[in-house]
Design an enzyme around this catalytic site. Sequence first.
Site, PDB file in Angstrom:
ATOM      1  N   VAL A  68       0.809  -1.226   0.000  1.00 51.76           N
ATOM      2  CA  VAL A  68       0.000   0.000   0.000  1.00 51.76           C
ATOM      3  C   VAL A  68       0.842   1.275   0.000  1.00 51.76           C
ATOM      4  O   VAL A  68       0.302   2.365  -0.171  1.00 51.76           O
ATOM      5  CB  VAL A  68      -1.008   0.037   1.180  1.00 51.76           C
ATOM      6  N   LEU A  95      -4.400  -4.273   7.742  1.00 55.65           N
ATOM      7  CA  LEU A  95      -2.940  -4.150   7.697  1.00 55.65           C
ATOM      8  C   LEU A  95      -2.488  -2.906   8.436  1.00 55.65           C
ATOM      9  O   LEU A  95      -3.237  -1.926   8.581  1.00 55.65           O
ATOM     10  CB  LEU A  95      -2.479  -4.111   6.236  1.00 55.65           C
ATOM     11  N   ALA A  98       4.530  -0.257  11.711  1.00 59.46           N
ATOM     12  CA  ALA A  98       5.346   0.802  12.320  1.00 59.46           C
ATOM     13  C   ALA A  98       6.704   0.196  12.636  1.00 59.46           C
ATOM     14  O   ALA A  98       6.819  -1.024  12.853  1.00 59.46           O
ATOM     15  CB  ALA A  98       4.693   1.319  13.598  1.00 59.46           C
ATOM     16  N   TYR A 158       2.249   1.236  22.805  1.00 58.77           N
ATOM     17  CA  TYR A 158       1.554   1.256  21.506  1.00 58.77           C
ATOM     18  C   TYR A 158       1.971   2.506  20.708  1.00 58.77           C
ATOM     19  O   TYR A 158       1.955   2.531  19.480  1.00 58.77           O
ATOM     20  CB  TYR A 158       0.039   1.190  21.715  1.00 58.77           C
ATOM     21  N   LYS A 165      -3.961   4.665  14.656  1.00 62.96           N
ATOM     22  CA  LYS A 165      -5.319   4.115  14.812  1.00 62.96           C
ATOM     23  C   LYS A 165      -6.341   5.234  15.054  1.00 62.96           C
ATOM     24  O   LYS A 165      -7.495   5.133  14.619  1.00 62.96           O
ATOM     25  CB  LYS A 165      -5.361   3.088  15.950  1.00 62.96           C
ATOM     26  N   THR A 196      -0.009 -11.930  17.191  1.00 61.50           N
ATOM     27  CA  THR A 196       0.225 -12.064  15.742  1.00 61.50           C
ATOM     28  C   THR A 196       1.628 -11.525  15.462  1.00 61.50           C
ATOM     29  O   THR A 196       2.295 -10.996  16.357  1.00 61.50           O
ATOM     30  CB  THR A 196      -0.779 -11.226  14.924  1.00 61.50           C
TER      31      THR A 196
HETATM   32  N1  LIG Z   1      -3.078  -8.400  16.889  1.00 62.54           N
HETATM   33  C1  LIG Z   1      -3.748  -7.538  17.635  1.00 62.54           C
HETATM   34  O1  LIG Z   1      -3.715  -7.599  18.860  1.00 62.54           O
HETATM   35  C2  LIG Z   1      -4.573  -6.462  16.967  1.00 62.54           C
HETATM   36  C3  LIG Z   1      -5.544  -5.798  17.729  1.00 62.54           C
HETATM   37  C4  LIG Z   1      -6.308  -4.807  17.112  1.00 62.54           C
HETATM   38  C5  LIG Z   1      -6.081  -4.481  15.789  1.00 62.54           C
HETATM   39  N2  LIG Z   1      -5.127  -5.141  15.079  1.00 62.54           N
HETATM   40  C6  LIG Z   1      -4.929  -4.747  13.681  1.00 62.54           C
HETATM   41  O2  LIG Z   1      -5.235  -5.846  12.839  1.00 62.54           O
HETATM   42  C7  LIG Z   1      -4.595  -5.650  11.583  1.00 62.54           C
HETATM   43  C8  LIG Z   1      -3.892  -6.934  11.187  1.00 62.54           C
HETATM   44  O3  LIG Z   1      -2.795  -7.191  12.056  1.00 62.54           O
HETATM   45  P1  LIG Z   1      -2.487  -8.631  12.665  1.00 62.54           P
HETATM   46  O4  LIG Z   1      -2.414  -8.450  14.139  1.00 62.54           O
HETATM   47  O5  LIG Z   1      -3.359  -9.657  12.080  1.00 62.54           O
HETATM   48  O6  LIG Z   1      -0.970  -8.860  12.218  1.00 62.54           O
HETATM   49  P2  LIG Z   1      -0.325  -9.491  10.892  1.00 62.54           P
HETATM   50  O7  LIG Z   1       1.148  -9.237  11.027  1.00 62.54           O
HETATM   51  O8  LIG Z   1      -0.741 -10.893  10.687  1.00 62.54           O
HETATM   52  O9  LIG Z   1      -0.942  -8.603   9.740  1.00 62.54           O
HETATM   53  C9  LIG Z   1      -0.426  -7.357   9.369  1.00 62.54           C
HETATM   54  C10 LIG Z   1      -0.463  -7.333   7.851  1.00 62.54           C
HETATM   55  O10 LIG Z   1      -0.084  -6.048   7.362  1.00 62.54           O
HETATM   56  C11 LIG Z   1       0.571  -6.279   6.146  1.00 62.54           C
HETATM   57  N3  LIG Z   1       1.326  -5.106   5.738  1.00 62.54           N
HETATM   58  C12 LIG Z   1       2.297  -4.442   6.432  1.00 62.54           C
HETATM   59  N4  LIG Z   1       2.790  -3.433   5.677  1.00 62.54           N
HETATM   60  C13 LIG Z   1       2.112  -3.461   4.497  1.00 62.54           C
HETATM   61  C14 LIG Z   1       2.166  -2.693   3.311  1.00 62.54           C
HETATM   62  N5  LIG Z   1       3.035  -1.686   3.176  1.00 62.54           N
HETATM   63  N6  LIG Z   1       1.324  -3.001   2.290  1.00 62.54           N
HETATM   64  C15 LIG Z   1       0.438  -4.023   2.397  1.00 62.54           C
HETATM   65  N7  LIG Z   1       0.350  -4.803   3.496  1.00 62.54           N
HETATM   66  C16 LIG Z   1       1.177  -4.519   4.525  1.00 62.54           C
HETATM   67  C17 LIG Z   1       1.447  -7.477   6.439  1.00 62.54           C
HETATM   68  O11 LIG Z   1       1.887  -8.085   5.230  1.00 62.54           O
HETATM   69  C18 LIG Z   1       0.493  -8.353   7.219  1.00 62.54           C
HETATM   70  O12 LIG Z   1      -0.207  -9.211   6.366  1.00 62.54           O
HETATM   71  C19 LIG Z   1      -3.674  -4.444  11.775  1.00 62.54           C
HETATM   72  O13 LIG Z   1      -4.325  -3.275  11.318  1.00 62.54           O
HETATM   73  C20 LIG Z   1      -3.523  -4.375  13.281  1.00 62.54           C
HETATM   74  O14 LIG Z   1      -3.168  -3.096  13.756  1.00 62.54           O
HETATM   75  C21 LIG Z   1      -4.370  -6.111  15.639  1.00 62.54           C
END
Ligand SMILES: NC(=O)c1ccc[n+]([C@@H]2O[C@H](COP(=O)([O-])OP(=O)(O)OC[C@H]3O[C@@H](n4cnc5c(N)ncnc54)[C@H](O)[C@@H]3O)[C@@H](O)[C@H]2O)c1
Length: 258
Positions: A68, A95, A98, A158, A165, A196
């Site tokens: 992205v 996605l 940071a 965070y 966010k 994750t």
């Molecule tokens: N794990 C948690 O506790 C949690 C809680 C709330 C929200 N989230 C959010 O959920 C979403 C998914 O995260 P996750 O925890 O499943 O981790 P994850 O590492 O499995 O997923 C993160 C994804 O972002 C992608 N990504 C990173 N940079 C990118 C780029 N430049 N272009 C395209 N894709 C890119 C990665 O390839 C990966 O697939 C994120 O927005 C994260 O902030 C996670």
Amino acid sequence: MLDLSGKTALVTGIANNRSIAWGIAQKLHQAGAKLGITYLPDDRDRNKGKVAELTEPLAPDFLLPCNVQDDAQVDDLFTAVAEKWEKIDILVHCLAFANKEDLSGSFTDISRAGFQLALDVSAYSLIHLCRAARPLMKNGGSVITLTYIGGVKVIPNYNVMGIAKAALEMNVRYLASDMGPDNIRVNGISSGTIRTLASSAIGDIHKMLHHYEESSPLRRLVTTEDVGNAAAFLGSDLSSAITGQIIYVDSGYEVMGV
Ligand SMILES: NC(=O)c1ccc[n+]([C@@H]2O[C@H](COP(=O)([O-])OP(=O)(O)OC[C@H]3O[C@@H](n4cnc5c(N)ncnc54)[C@H](O)[C@@H]3O)[C@@H](O)[C@H]2O)c1
């Protein structure tokens, strides 16, 4: 009955079997949606191979690269999608990124470059994906993004992602207002902490997981299946009048004061 048959869902953010996007993709598939999946390309196409192998049982219509941060890749993605699908019904933005040094330590140490990177990947990307998807959401649509309570309240370590966010959640509201007349709904799921790849970059995440499990009303961690169920609901017509909202899927953690 939740039924997504006849709907197409473009899912971003699957890295491995712990990814929240993987939990979402499985639930959308179970409900009958046709899937298109993107992966973050790397030099030796390792991500492509991993994501292809993982998602093969869901028989996605396509697997396409999308970093992205690269405008051309986003535009190429939607050109390719338009050749394969007549319309997009559901867009999952799952996605974020940071630098590790901006996910621990003092908040005042966040650099300009680190701030720009986190906001670009984690928040601006939703605007760009919506702009590109909009012409294909011909029958209306549902956009779903993933956020975290750290965008609303202070969560230790965070740091820069809290700002990203907060921006993302405001994007949800403005995008909902902007695209609502086209019957495109935009909502965020605020997930509880899940272990994750992305969350393991946050300093002391194990303490957060422990605290979460102990103090949330349901006394349990959230799973990617829990989040997937909420995403399937938001993608379906059962949520037809819900837009601009942040829905907490967090075992109730958000209501607690201490
Ligand atoms: N794990 C948690 O506790 C949690 C809680 C709330 C929200 N989230 C959010 O959920 C979403 C998914 O995260 P996750 O925890 O499943 O981790 P994850 O590492 O499995 O997923 C993160 C994804 O972002 C992608 N990504 C990173 N940079 C990118 C780029 N430049 N272009 C395209 N894709 C890119 C990665 O390839 C990966 O697939 C994120 O927005 C994260 O902030 C996670």
